[in-house]
Design an enzyme around this catalytic site. Structure first.
Site, PDB file in Angstrom:
ATOM      1  CG  ASN A 185      -1.964  -0.822   1.549  1.00 47.48           C
ATOM      2  OD1 ASN A 185      -2.102  -1.949   0.247  1.00 47.48           O
ATOM      3  ND2 ASN A 185      -1.983  -1.804   2.848  1.00 47.48           N
ATOM      4  CB  VAL A 186       1.301   4.287  -2.059  1.00 50.39           C
ATOM      5  CG1 VAL A 186       1.879   3.316  -2.950  1.00 50.39           C
ATOM      6  CG2 VAL A 186      -0.113   4.438  -2.619  1.00 50.39           C
ATOM      7  CG  HIS A 209       4.019  -1.004  -4.989  1.00 48.05           C
ATOM      8  ND1 HIS A 209       3.090  -1.645  -4.631  1.00 48.05           N
ATOM      9  CD2 HIS A 209       5.347  -2.437  -5.499  1.00 48.05           C
ATOM     10  CE1 HIS A 209       3.022  -3.134  -5.413  1.00 48.05           C
ATOM     11  NE2 HIS A 209       4.150  -3.536  -6.242  1.00 48.05           N
ATOM     12  CB  SER A 252      -2.366  -9.172  -0.883  1.00 52.13           C
ATOM     13  OG  SER A 252      -1.627  -8.973  -1.678  1.00 52.13           O
ATOM     14  CG  ASN A 305      -6.923 -12.030   0.677  1.00 53.07           C
ATOM     15  OD1 ASN A 305      -7.129 -10.881   0.678  1.00 53.07           O
ATOM     16  ND2 ASN A 305      -7.524 -12.424  -0.628  1.00 53.07           N
ATOM     17  CG  LEU A 306     -12.583 -10.986   3.449  1.00 50.99           C
ATOM     18  CD1 LEU A 306     -13.259  -9.819   3.755  1.00 50.99           C
ATOM     19  CD2 LEU A 306     -13.761 -12.110   4.276  1.00 50.99           C
TER      20      LEU A 306
END
Ligand SMILES: [Zn+2]
Length: 290
Positions: A111-112, A128, A228, A253-254
């Protein structure tokens, strides 16, 4: 009947995650967009790993034309208020506590949004990059992104009142012929092209960042993926390397992940409830053993 709460882990899944973390005291943790959705930041993909609406901008589109940069910065201007105001949620806070407990060799994020740091996590590796700054592609100067917003809004009044649905990475879902008139910011030092300090699709993660993260994986007992789908290779390769290093991988994770076939444990639950329960249980266990 009890209402369905699909984001809560089942008791068995919660116990399995606790057991995994107990058996592997030093974790390499990799997070993705799924951890920030509860902070109001949309993910890229749905539960089947498909793009939600249009895919994000590529490096080629950004560098290839002035029109590409006009479109990027126009959407960035519209998305900034939400991205800049996002607050960490219970999942970010739980991982910060896991770090304080000394259970991580590294917290690596795709994530950013900077939300791990805002929750108090130390030494976060942002694979990232970060939306918080923009870099001049000519002289390398770093510019604070928040400081660019006033300039963007003052020069592009025609778009300032647009309300558009938010997308991942501070983007919005919006197209307009007005993009052709959009004033793009440039470097105040040399007039060069400004690019957000994030790794675009089609761009490589800087080597030093990958090496630091890989070293943290090598020092870990296991890998834990949080939120993720691992569809992007820059994250997925850590699962491949974990396999080569004989380190088990668990994922919270879903939905589907690209690494499902190689996982030692898969927990399909919301990041926040599962991590909160995990950390509380770990803290209770630590208190009980004193
Ligand atoms: Zn410059």
């Amino acid at each position: 009947m009890q209402p369905l709460q699909p984001s809560q882990p089942s008791p068995a899944a919660g116990a399995a995650l606790f057991d995994f973390v107990q058996r592997h005291p030093r974790l390499f943790v990799l997070t993705g967009a799924g951890i920030s959705t509860d902070s109001g930041i949309p993910g890229y993909r749905d539960a089947r790993g498909q793009w939600q609406r249009s895919p994000p901008i590529t490096l080629q589109a950004f560098l290839g034309s002035h029109a590409g940069r006009q479109r990027y910065w126009a959407r960035s201007m519209l998305g900034w208020p939400l991205a800049g105001q996002a607050r960490p949620n219970d999942a970010h806070h739980a991982l910060a506590r896991l770090g304080e407990q000394g259970r991580m060799t590294a917290l690596v994020t795709q994530n950013v949004d900077g939300l791990h740091q805002r929750a108090g996590s130390q030494g976060v590796i942002e694979l990232h990059g970060s939306l918080a700054s923009a870099i001049c592609l000519d002289c390398g100067a770093s510019h604070d992104r928040a400081g660019l917003q006033d300039w963007l809004v003052s020069r592009n009044a025609a778009l300032r009142d647009v309300i558009a649905p938010p997308a991942a990475d501070g983007d919005v879902h919006f197209e307009s012929p007005l993009f052709a008139q959009f004033q793009v910011p440039d470097c105040g030092h040399c007039g060069g092209i400004l690019k957000p300090d994030v790794v675009f699709f089609g761009e490589s993660v800087p080597r030093a960042r990958v090496d630091a993260a890989r070293a943290a994986l090598a020092a870990a007992d296991a890998m834990l993926v949080v939120g993720s789908s691992l569809m992007v290779y820059s994250g997925y390769r850590f699962c491949v390397w974990a396999g080569q290093m004989d380190k088990p991988v668990a994922a919270l994770n879903l939905g589907t992940t690209r690494a499902d076939a190689m996982l030692a444990l898969k927990v399909e639950a919301g990041c926040a409830p599962a991590l909160q329960a995990l950390v509380s249980r770990l803290e209770q266990g630590a208190a009980g053993s004193r």
